[in-house]
Design a protein around this motif. Structure first.
Motif, mmCIF file in Angstrom:
data_model
loop_
_atom_site.group_PDB
_atom_site.id
_atom_site.type_symbol
_atom_site.label_atom_id
_atom_site.label_comp_id
_atom_site.label_asym_id
_atom_site.label_seq_id
_atom_site.Cartn_x
_atom_site.Cartn_y
_atom_site.Cartn_z
ATOM 1 N N MET A 152 26.935 37.720 66.831
ATOM 2 C CA MET A 152 26.030 38.477 65.966
ATOM 3 C C MET A 152 26.516 39.915 65.815
ATOM 4 O O MET A 152 26.880 40.544 66.792
ATOM 5 C CB MET A 152 24.635 38.494 66.570
ATOM 6 N N PRO A 153 26.568 40.388 64.564
ATOM 7 C CA PRO A 153 27.084 41.746 64.392
ATOM 8 C C PRO A 153 26.196 42.792 65.046
ATOM 9 O O PRO A 153 24.979 42.764 64.888
ATOM 10 C CB PRO A 153 27.122 41.916 62.869
ATOM 11 N N GLY A 154 26.814 43.709 65.771
ATOM 12 C CA GLY A 154 26.075 44.769 66.432
ATOM 13 C C GLY A 154 26.138 46.048 65.605
ATOM 14 O O GLY A 154 26.638 46.047 64.489
ATOM 15 N N PRO A 155 25.646 47.145 66.170
ATOM 16 C CA PRO A 155 25.587 48.407 65.426
ATOM 17 C C PRO A 155 26.924 48.849 64.858
ATOM 18 O O PRO A 155 26.978 49.359 63.739
ATOM 19 C CB PRO A 155 25.083 49.395 66.478
ATOM 20 N N ILE A 156 28.014 48.649 65.626
ATOM 21 C CA ILE A 156 29.312 49.082 65.100
ATOM 22 C C ILE A 156 29.635 48.294 63.839
ATOM 23 O O ILE A 156 30.109 48.838 62.849
ATOM 24 C CB ILE A 156 30.406 48.909 66.177
ATOM 25 N N ARG A 157 29.302 47.010 63.849
ATOM 26 C CA ARG A 157 29.494 46.187 62.653
ATOM 27 C C ARG A 157 28.602 46.660 61.511
ATOM 28 O O ARG A 157 28.989 46.614 60.344
ATOM 29 C CB ARG A 157 29.181 44.726 62.970
ATOM 30 N N TRP A 158 27.346 47.066 61.838
ATOM 31 C CA TRP A 158 26.444 47.531 60.780
ATOM 32 C C TRP A 158 27.045 48.740 60.086
ATOM 33 O O TRP A 158 27.064 48.836 58.870
ATOM 34 C CB TRP A 158 25.079 47.913 61.339
ATOM 35 N N VAL A 159 27.509 49.684 60.904
ATOM 36 C CA VAL A 159 28.068 50.893 60.311
ATOM 37 C C VAL A 159 29.292 50.543 59.483
ATOM 38 O O VAL A 159 29.489 51.060 58.383
ATOM 39 C CB VAL A 159 28.427 51.922 61.409
ATOM 40 N N GLU A 160 30.097 49.628 60.005
ATOM 41 C CA GLU A 160 31.274 49.203 59.257
ATOM 42 C C GLU A 160 30.867 48.620 57.913
ATOM 43 O O GLU A 160 31.434 48.936 56.869
ATOM 44 C CB GLU A 160 32.059 48.173 60.069
ATOM 45 N N TRP A 161 29.804 47.774 57.943
ATOM 46 C CA TRP A 161 29.339 47.142 56.712
ATOM 47 C C TRP A 161 28.828 48.196 55.732
ATOM 48 O O TRP A 161 29.080 48.148 54.541
ATOM 49 C CB TRP A 161 28.238 46.147 57.068
ATOM 50 N N LEU A 162 28.118 49.180 56.303
ATOM 51 C CA LEU A 162 27.516 50.220 55.467
ATOM 52 C C LEU A 162 28.583 51.002 54.707
ATOM 53 O O LEU A 162 28.409 51.333 53.533
ATOM 54 C CB LEU A 162 26.716 51.158 56.368
#
Lengths: 74, 403, 365
Positions: free
Chosen positions: A55-65
C-alpha cells in the motif's frame, strides 16, 4: 510471524504512550489527547505498513502529487 | 508530578539499568566479521575458459601457522613453504557467479576489502572484460585503488608461477608497478578511460617466462596492453613501451642508449631523472594537429664514446641525440596506436580541454579521425649529471689537451 | 514559545550547517554530476548564490516577529484559518523531511557498511537517539551540535587534505566546457534544499542574543557552500566524469586514500563525519516537528510527543517504498518539487508579511 510483528509494534506503541502518560503532570487533558491520538495514528500506520506492504505510504502520496511536474526538469 | 511511589522507584531503577542496555548494542551481531572467519583476498584474476565461461582466481591470505604444516593445496602457487597465500579458482557464467561457486568450496567468507591487484587473462582481455569489471566496481568492499594488469597467456599461469622475493602475488605486482611506473594505474583511472569519449585504455602487460625452471626468471611488466572499445587490440613493448611512458608521464628510472658522434664506440647510456610531457593541440589550415612536447632531464651512467661530457659542446651533442631518440620512438609509437585506432594518449581529451565546442563536432567521427591525425613530437633534453667521473675511462688528460 | 530553553547564535549556525552539508556531501556530487558532468562542483556555488534569497527572506521575516515562532506569526500574517493551514504545512514539511532523511541515512548505512543488519535496527537506533535528544529540549540539541559539528568539520578537512597526492587537476578541465547550462541544471537539487531554512522561523525566537544573527547564519551558508563545492571538486579530481556513475562518490574518495602501506582503509573516518552530522540534522528537523505540533495544537508541554512522533517518522520512512531504486528515483524527481513548493511557500509568507507591513496592516506584538 506477522502476528509477532503486530504484537511487537503494539508493545512498542503502548510502552511509549504509557511512558509519556505517566510523566505528564496531572490535568494536562489537551496533551493527553494529542499524545493518544498520535500514538494511535502511528499504531495504525505501522500496522498498515506491516500488513499491506504494497500500500502506498506518504512518500508515495507526495510522489503521486508531484508526478505531473517531474517531467518538467531534465 | 504524579506521586506514585512504586512507579517512580521503577523508573529510577530503569534509569540505573539504562547504561547496561547500551552494552547490548555493542555486539553488532548481524554484520560482525571476525578476522578468523574471513578469506581475505589480496589479488584476483579473471580469465575466460575455452567454452566462454568466466574463471575467477583468488589469492587468499593464509595464516602462517597453518601453512607450515599443510603444505600446498591442489592449486596453491608457492613452493618451499615460504608463501603466505593460497590460490583457489572457480568457473562460472559471470565473475560474480564464479565468486559464488568459489564461496561454496571455501569454509570462510570471501572478503574483498583488501583486494590490491586484479589480473586479467589475455584471452578475456581480447574478448572484452568490461562486463566482468562491473562486478568489481559494484561490490561495496572493493576500493577503486585496485591495480589492474593484463597477463600474457592465462591468468592462472601467472598465479602458478613462482617467485621468491615477494611473499604474495599482490605484493609482487604492487612493487613491480611501483618500480616501473611513476604513478601506477588504478581501477579508477581505468574506468574513467573506459567511460570516456575515446573509450580507450592501456594496462600494464605482464610477461610470464615459458621456462618454469629456477633460472626461468620471474614474471615482469613487459609493456602496455592497448584497449580499444573495451577490447585488447595489441601491445606496446620494448621501445614503444618506453615511448608510451614518455608521453604519459609515467617514466621512472628507465635506461636508454644512444649513439653520440661518429667514432666507432659511440654508445652513451643514461637514465631519465625527470620527464614531463604535454599535449598541445593546435589548428592548422582548419585541421587539428597535435604537438607532443616532452621535456626531460637525464643522468648519464655510461659513456663508451671518446667524448668527455664535461665539455658543454659534447653535452649538447648528447642532448640532441637523446632528443632525436625520443622523437623517433614516440613518433613510431603514436603511429602504432593510430594503426590500432586506439587514442591511448588522450589526444581527444586534450582537444576537448582546449576547445569543447569543436570536440562535440569531432567526437562522433573520432575513431576515423584519429588514425589520420597529424602530430609532431618536440623533445628537449637537459643533461643534468654525468656521474662520479668526468672523462671517459682510459682517456688520459693529456690526450684531451693534445692539439 | 513552548520551549523555555535558549540557544546561542553559534549553535544555531551549526544546526543550520548540518541541514545541508552532510546529505549534500554524500548525494550532491552524484545528483549534480548527472546533469553537470565535470562541472558538478560549480553547481553548489550557483545554488547557494541563488538560495541566499531564501535565507535572507526568512531572516527578515523572523526579525519582524522576534519572539514568536512561524506557527504563531503565520496566523498574524495570513489570518486565522490560512495561518493554521500554513502552520500545518510547516509541521508537515519538518515531519516529512525527518522521514526522508532517515530513509537516506538507512539506505546509505545498509548499502555501504551494514549489509546484513535489519534496516529497522539501523533506523530505529538513530531515531531513538534523535527522539531522546528532541525530548531533552533545544538546549540539549544546541550543545550537541556545538559538540559534534566542529569535530566533523575537522575530520572532513583532514580527509580532504589526505586526498591531495591523488589529485588529477586536469580532470576538472575544461571548466564550463559546455557553457554554464549543465552546471546550472545540476544546481536545481541543492537549490530546492534551501527549503530547510524555513526552520529559521522556529529556531530564531529561541536565540538568547539576537544581534548580528545574519552574520552567523551567513557563516553557516558559506560553510555549506564550501563543503559541497570542495567535496564535489575532490570527487572530480579523483574520478573525473565517472563521479556521477558512483552511487556515493565521497565514500569512494575516502577509500581511495592511502598514505604508504599502513595508512589506508580509513572509510570508517567518513562515518565519523557523517553519522554525527546526520544525527544533528535529523534532530534539528525532529525537534522542529515536535515543538511545531505542540504549538500548532496549543500544548504547554511538547516533550510527550517526541517518542511517539519519532515512531511515526520511522514508520513513514518505510511505508510503501521497499526498494532503494524507487526512493532514489523519487529523490531525483518529485522530491525536488516538494522542496521547491515549500521554498515558494516560505518566500510567499515573507512577501505577504512584507507587503502588509508596508501597508501598515500588520500588528506586531
Amino acid at each position: 510471524m506477522i502476528w509477532m510483528k503486530v504484537a511487537g509494534i503494539t508493545v512498542v506503541v503502548v510502552i511509549i504512550a504509557c511512558f509519556e502518560w505517566v510523566r505528564l503532570d496531572i490535568g494536562r487533558v489537551r496533551e493527553r489527547v494529542v499524545l493518544v491520538s498520535i500514538a494511535g495514528l502511528s499504531w495504525i500506520a505501522a500496522l498498515m505498513a506491516v500488513l499491506f506492504p504494497e500500500m502506498p505510504g506518504p512518500i508515495r502520496w507526495v510522489e503521486w502529487l508531484y508526478r505531473p511536474l517531474s517531467g518538467l526538469l531534465s | 508530578m504524579r506521586k506514585n511511589k512504586s512507579i517512580s522507584v521503577l523508573i529510577q531503577l530503569c534509569k540505573r539499568l539504562l547504561p547496561l542496555a547500551a552494552l547490548l548494542s555493542l555486539t553488532g551481531c548481524w554484520d560482525s566479521d571476525e578476522v578468523n572467519s574471513l578469506a581475505i583476498v589480496t589479488s584476483a584474476g579473471i580469465d575466460r575458459t575455452k567454452d566462454g565461461a568466466i574463471e575467477l582466481i583468488l589469492e587468499i591470505v593464509a595464516p602462517q601457522q597453518q601453512q607450515q604444516q599443510s603444505g600446498t593445496g591442489q592449486s596453491s602457487g608457492q613452493k618451499g613453504g615460504k608463501g603466505t597465500t593460497i590460490v583457489r579458482y572457480a568457473i562460472g557464467d559471470t565473475a560474480a557467479d564464479a565468486q559464488g561457486r568459489l564461496q561454496w568450496k571455501l569454509p570462510r567468507t570471501i572478503y574483498w576489502g583488501q583486494l590490491q591487484v586484479l589480473v586479467v587473462g589475455e584471452e578475456l582481455a581480447r574478448d572484452g572484460f568490461r562486463e566482468q569489471l562491473d562486478y568489481l566496481v559494484r561490490v561495496n568492499e572493493i576500493r577503486l585503488r585496485v591495480m589492474p594488469f593484463v597477463t600474457h597467456g592465462k591468468a592462472l599461469d601467472f598465479f602458478d608461477s613462482h617467485f621468491l622475493l615477494e611473499q604474495t602475488k599482490a605484493g609482487f605486482l604492487q612493487s613491480e608497478a611501483a618500480r616501473v611506473f611513476h604513478k601506477p594505474l588504478t581501477l579508477s583511472r581505468l574506468v574513467q578511460r573506459l567511460s570516456s569519449d575515446e573509450d580507450t585504455a592501456v594496462l600494464p602487460f605482464i610477461n610470464i617466462p615459458e621456462d618454469r625452471g629456477d633460472r626461468g626468471g620471474e614474471p615482469y611488466i613487459k609493456g602496455y596492453a592497448v584497449f580499444n572499445q573495451g577490447r585488447m587490440v595489441g601491445t606496446l613493448t620494448g621501445n614503444s613501451f618506453l615511448a608510451a611512458k614518455w608521453a604519459t608521464n609515467q617514466l621512472k628510472n628507465d635506461v636508454e642508449t644512444v649513439n653520440v658522434g661518429n667514432e666507432s664506440p659511440a654508445r652513451v647510456t643514461y637514465t631519465t631523472l625527470a620527464a614531463k610531457s604535454r599535449l598541445i593541440p593546435i589548428r592548422k589550415n582548419g585541421e587539428w594537429q597535435m604537438n607532443i612536447r616532452i621535456e626531460s632531464e637525464i643522468n648519464m651512467i655510461q659513456n663508451t664514446s671518446r667524448l668527455p661530457m664535461a665539455e658543454p659542446q659534447n653535452a649538447r651533442l648528447l642532448e640532441a641525440a637523446a632528443a632525436e631518440h625520443i622523437r623517433e620512438v614516440v613518433t613510431q609509437t603514436v603511429r602504432d596506436t593510430q594503426r590500432m585506432h586506439a587514442d591511448i594518449f588522450a589526444f581527444g581529451e586534450a582537444i576537448k580541454r582546449r576547445n569543447p565546442h569543436e570536440w562535440s563536432r569531432l567526437e562522433p567521427q573520432w575513431n576515423r579521425f584519429y588514425p589520420e591525425m597529424d602530430f609532431k613530437v618536440e623533445a628537449s633534453v637537459k643533461l643534468r649529471r654525468i656521474g662520479m667521473n668526468s672523462i671517459p675511462l682510459g682517456r688520459q688528460h693529456k690526450e684531451r689537451t693534445k692539439p | 514559545m513552548v520551549d523555555k530553553g535558549k540557544i546561542s547564535r553559534g549553535q544555531l549556525a551549526f544546526m543550520l550547517y548540518s541541514l545541508m552539508a552532510y546529505d549534500g556531501l554524500l548525494l550532491i556530487p552524484k545528483i549534480a554530476g548527472e546533469k553537470a558532468g565535470r562541472d558538478l562542483w560549480l553547481s553548489p556555488v550557483w545554488s547557494h548564490l541563488t538560495g541566499i534569497m531564501m535565507v535572507l527572506a526568512m531572516l527578515r521575516l523572523s526579525r519582524m516577529f522576534p519572539e514568536e515562532s512561524i506557527i504563531v506569526y503565520s496566523k498574524r500574517i495570513l489570518g486565522k484559518w490560512l495561518g493554521i493551514a500554513a502552520g500545518f504545512i510547516f509541521v508537515f514539511y519538518a515531519f516529512y523531511l525527518t522521514s526522508v532523511i532517515l530513509r537516506i541515512y538507512t539506505d546509505f548505512i545498509s548499502s555501504v557498511f551494514l549489509e546484513n543488519t535489519p534496516t529497522v535496527v539501523i533506523s530505529g537506533g538513530i531515531m531513538f537517539l534523535v527522539a531522546y535528544t528532541a525530548r531533552g529540549g533545544v538546549e540539549v540539541l544546541g550543545r550537541l551540535a556545538q559538540l559534534f559539528i566542529p569535530a566533523t568539520i575537522v575530520v572532513f578537512v583532514i580527509l580532504s587534505i589526505l586526498t591531495i597526492p591523488e589529485w588529477e587537476l586536469s580532470n576538472a578541465l575544461p571548466i564550463l566546457g559546455k557553457g554554464p547550462i549543465p552546471s546550472l541544471k545540476g544546481a536545481t537539487v541543492p537549490f530546492t534544499w534551501f527549503a530547510g531554512y524555513i526552520l529559521l522561523g522556529l529556531y530564531y525566537p529561541l536565540l538568547s542574543d539576537k544581534r548580528k544573527v545574519t552574520l552567523f547564519v551567513m557563516t553557516a551558508w558559506f560553510g555549506e557552500m564550501i563543503t559541497l563545492a570542495a567535496s564535489g571538486l575532490i570527487s572530480v579530481f579523483l574520478f573525473g566524469e565517472y563521479t556521477s556513475t558512483l552511487n556515493y562518490p565521497f565514500i569512494e574518495v575516502v577509500r581511495y586514500i592511502a598514505l604508504g602501506e599502513f595508512f589506508q582503509h580509513i572509510d570508517a573516518l567518513l562515518l565519523a563525519v557523517w553519522l554525527p552530522g546526520t544525527f544533528i540534522e535529523l534532530a534539528t528537523y525532529h525537534y522542529a516537528t515536535v515543538t511545531g505540533i505542540a504549538e500548532w495544537t496549543g500544548l504547554k508541554n511538547y516533550r510527550a510527543l517526541s517518542f511517539t512522533l519519532g515512531f511515526l517518522v520511522l514508520v513513514v520512512s518505510y511505508w510503501g517504498i521497499t526498494s532503494d531504486i524507487d526512493f532514489e528515483r523519487y529523490l531525483a524527481t518529485s522530491h525536488i518539487w516538494f522542496d521547491f513548493s515549500v521554498l515558494v511557500f516560505g518566500l510567499l509568507l515573507f512577501l505577504v508579511a512584507w507587503i502588509r507591513s508596508k501597508l501598515g496592516a500588520l500588528k506586531y506584538n
